[in-house]
Design an enzyme around this catalytic site. Structure first.
Site, mmCIF file in Angstrom:
data_model
loop_
_atom_site.group_PDB
_atom_site.id
_atom_site.type_symbol
_atom_site.label_atom_id
_atom_site.label_comp_id
_atom_site.label_asym_id
_atom_site.label_seq_id
_atom_site.Cartn_x
_atom_site.Cartn_y
_atom_site.Cartn_z
ATOM 1 C CG ASP A 86 30.303 40.504 39.355
ATOM 2 O OD1 ASP A 86 30.676 40.597 38.183
ATOM 3 O OD2 ASP A 86 29.406 41.230 39.824
ATOM 4 C CD GLU A 89 35.480 40.888 35.229
ATOM 5 O OE1 GLU A 89 34.481 40.270 34.866
ATOM 6 O OE2 GLU A 89 35.537 42.131 35.274
ATOM 7 C CG ASP A 116 33.004 38.266 32.276
ATOM 8 O OD1 ASP A 116 32.668 38.484 33.450
ATOM 9 O OD2 ASP A 116 33.196 39.172 31.430
ATOM 10 C CB ILE A 143 28.326 38.963 36.226
ATOM 11 C CG1 ILE A 143 27.597 38.045 37.204
ATOM 12 C CG2 ILE A 143 27.311 39.931 35.578
ATOM 13 C CD1 ILE A 143 26.746 38.789 38.228
ATOM 14 C CG ASP A 144 30.508 40.157 29.514
ATOM 15 O OD1 ASP A 144 31.344 41.000 29.860
ATOM 16 O OD2 ASP A 144 30.054 40.077 28.353
ATOM 17 C CB THR A 194 29.192 44.047 36.465
ATOM 18 O OG1 THR A 194 29.961 42.855 36.331
ATOM 19 C CG2 THR A 194 28.815 44.211 37.919
ATOM 20 C CG HIS A 217 31.839 49.394 28.253
ATOM 21 N ND1 HIS A 217 31.056 48.443 28.849
ATOM 22 C CD2 HIS A 217 32.442 50.067 29.271
ATOM 23 C CE1 HIS A 217 31.168 48.532 30.169
ATOM 24 N NE2 HIS A 217 32.012 49.516 30.440
ATOM 25 C CB SER A 244 26.502 41.015 28.712
ATOM 26 O OG SER A 244 25.381 40.392 28.106
ATOM 27 C CE LYS A 268 27.671 44.237 23.124
ATOM 28 N NZ LYS A 268 27.384 44.460 24.544
ATOM 29 N NE ARG A 302 34.001 45.334 24.025
ATOM 30 C CZ ARG A 302 32.991 45.402 24.875
ATOM 31 N NH1 ARG A 302 31.773 45.117 24.470
ATOM 32 N NH2 ARG A 302 33.190 45.739 26.117
ATOM 33 C CG ASP A 336 35.158 41.381 28.834
ATOM 34 O OD1 ASP A 336 34.191 41.021 29.535
ATOM 35 O OD2 ASP A 336 35.973 42.250 29.185
#
Ligand SMILES: Nc1ncnc2c1ncn2[C@@H]1O[C@H](COP(=O)(O)O)[C@@H](OP(=O)(O)O)[C@H]1O
Ligand SMILES: [Mg+2]
Ligand SMILES: [Mg+2]
Ligand SMILES: [Mg+2]
Length: 421
Positions: free
Chosen positions: A116, A141, A204, A206-207, A209, A302, A326, A329, A343, A355
């Site tokens: 990250d 982030e 981001d 790493i979206d 993680t 989430h 992540s 999608k 979501r 995000d």
């Protein structure tokens, strides 16, 4: 359809370059970047360095299958693709040999890895070098606070090696070696608050993680805001198969997708392999919910899986949900692998702009629609958080009206049953 997509083969990075004993001083021409360097691995004039950098900038032609016409944000897109691809290379090498010691916990208990931090440092550095004119603002982030602690010395040294190893694989940066302080300040270029005026990069690093740690899907998500609107986005998804994930439960074939979009210029996908060409992508044209399938978070924490399955049932969707981590999608939705992304976080959760910004523009430029639960467009101009009603949904224009009805009915039912408890 895939319920869970696994890990692809990854390559490891080459050996570290030795440092020359004497640091090379950079004159004022490069003064804004001076703090990044401890030394260069071979003598190189600043002018040559600048030339190397500008020669390396990829410009897209208006011919063949490439995006056309050349747009206002072309230079920024080339820089964003380069930054995200290099960051993806770093993440792949870490995911191949992820060690428990590489994982830290942030104050909010969420995981953060050397990848990250390394990814954020690379993207920040590459954007700054490639687009050196004018002010640079980035909403990202991660920050360096935890890394500056004495207990993080080892981890910072590992991140520094990783970043330098990764940069050495790119001809324009092979003579660059960043110091630990350079890494920390590159990470901290992401502390902007964003907002409705001027330009701000949104990152981001790493979206997903948690998906990354499991060996599943993750994305490097980078977008550009101009006067509060998302005008450009890039999503690097190293573990996403190039072929559709609609009909497979296995991660078959080659993986590594780079999605990109500039406002008004459509959405595009190419392989993360060097020299690949982008092809135009579009959301599915299905108008029948029976044919539709939907994506949601792998992590139940989430998104409310009970609520989303009720929405899907109401709409008439027959297929089970495809749960992946992540903004992959958004990418999969943009190329028509599925028809809907739902979501709905637990009450009180505030969504962050990094995000969604890149995924949002990739889907909208592919002909899709992304809204909150009330059907409002997402507003990225309010700072680091998205200010929205309940949840986020994305689909094509034909399905959105009936999806909105199903969402609102399901939310009402959920509220009624909660009030009876
Ligand atoms: N309780 C929660 N509800 C909704 N989203 C959450 C959450 N906790 C963390 N997240 C966000 O969910 C993102 C991952 O999304 P997904 O579930 O689609 O993979 C995380 O991004 P990071 O992995 O970048 O921290 C994080 O920002
Ligand atoms: Mg994220
Ligand atoms: Mg992240
Ligand atoms: Mg995180």
């Amino acid at each position: 359809m895939a319920a869970r997509l696994g890990l692809t083969t990854v390559s490891s990075l080459g050996p570290r370059k030795a440092l020359l004993p004497l640091p090379v001083r950079l004159p004022s021409l490069l003064s804004s970047h001076r703090h990044f360097y401890t030394s260069l691995s071979s003598p190189i004039s600043p002018l040559q360095l600048v030339k190397n950098l500008s020669q390396s900038q990829v410009t897209m032609s208006a011919s063949g299958s490439d995006p056309s016409p050349i747009s206002t944000y072309e230079k920024e897109l080339a820089a964003a693709k380069k930054a995200a691809s290099l960051a993806a290379r770093l993440c792949q090498s870490v995911q191949a040999e992820i060690l428990q010691s590489d994982v830290q916990s942030k104050a909010d208990k969420s995981p953060v890895t050397v990848a990250d931090y390394g990814s954020q440092a690379i993207v920040s550095f590459v954007l700054d070098m490639e687009l050196s004119s004018g002010p640079f603002s980035m909403v990202a982030e991660e920050d360096s606070e935890d890394l500056r602690k004495d207990s993080s010395k080892e981890i910072l040294s590992r991140i520094t090696d990783l970043v330098n190893d990764t940069l050495s694989t790119d001809p324009s940066f092979c003579n660059v070696i960043l110091s630990e302080e350079g890494i920390l300040s590159a990470i901290d270029k992401g502390t902007s608050e964003g907002g409705s005026s001027g330009r701000h990069w949104v990152l981001d690093p790493i979206d997903g993680t948690k998906g990354f740690l499991r060996g599943d899907q993750y994305a490097i998500a980078l977008a550009l805001l101009d006067e509060g609107k998302v005008v450009l986005g890039v999503l690097a998804c190293p573990n996403l198969p190039l072929a559709s994930i609609q009909h497979t439960t296995q991660n078959v074939g080659e993986s590594g997708c780079l999605f990109s979009a500039i406002v008004g210029n459509g959405a595009w996908m190419q392989s993360l392999d060097e020299g690949s060409s982008p092809t135009k992508i579009q959301v599915t044209s299905t108008a029948d919910p029976v044919d539709a399938s939907f994506f949601e978070s792998f992590e139940a924490a989430h998104s409310l899986h009970d609520l989303t399955s009720n929405i899907a049932k109401k709409l008439g969707v027959k297929a089970p949900p495809v749960r992946i981590d992540s903004q992959a999608k958004y990418g999969a939705l943009a190329r028509g692998d599925g028809a809907i992304y739902l979501r709905f976080p637990h009450k009180g959760y505030r969504e962050k702009i990094w995000d969604h910004a890149a995924g949002y523009i990739v889907v909208t430029e592919a002909g899709g629609v992304v809204t909150d639960a009330a059907g409002n467009d997402l507003d990225f101009s309010k700072g680091r958080y998205l200010d929205l009603d309940t949840g986020i949904m994305a689909t094509n224009k034909k399905l959105m009206p009936s999806l909105l009805v199903a969402v609102q009915e399901s939310i009402k039912e959920q509220q009624q049953s909660a009030s009876l408890l």
